[in-house]
Design a protein around this motif. Sequence first.
Motif: not given
Length: 64
Positions: A1-5, A16-25
């Motif tokens: 994953x590219x996102x992190x707390x 900090x959520x990568x635009x491609x991983x917004x679906x995890x919110x």
Amino acid sequence: KKSSMVMTIHDELVLEVHKEEVYILPKIKEIMESIYPSKRLPLTTGMEHSFKSLADKVDGCPSL
């Protein structure tokens, strides 16, 4: 994953959520609301987002 707390502040998470991983919110919101399963005192969460900075936050989850 590219996102992190990035940090936690009391009962707040800064991610900090990568635009491609917004679906995890929505899943993160579901996890936060179900961590303490009490019928008397249900936990609710709010969500704000910004694509620029913390100062530009708006309510809600970004569009998927």
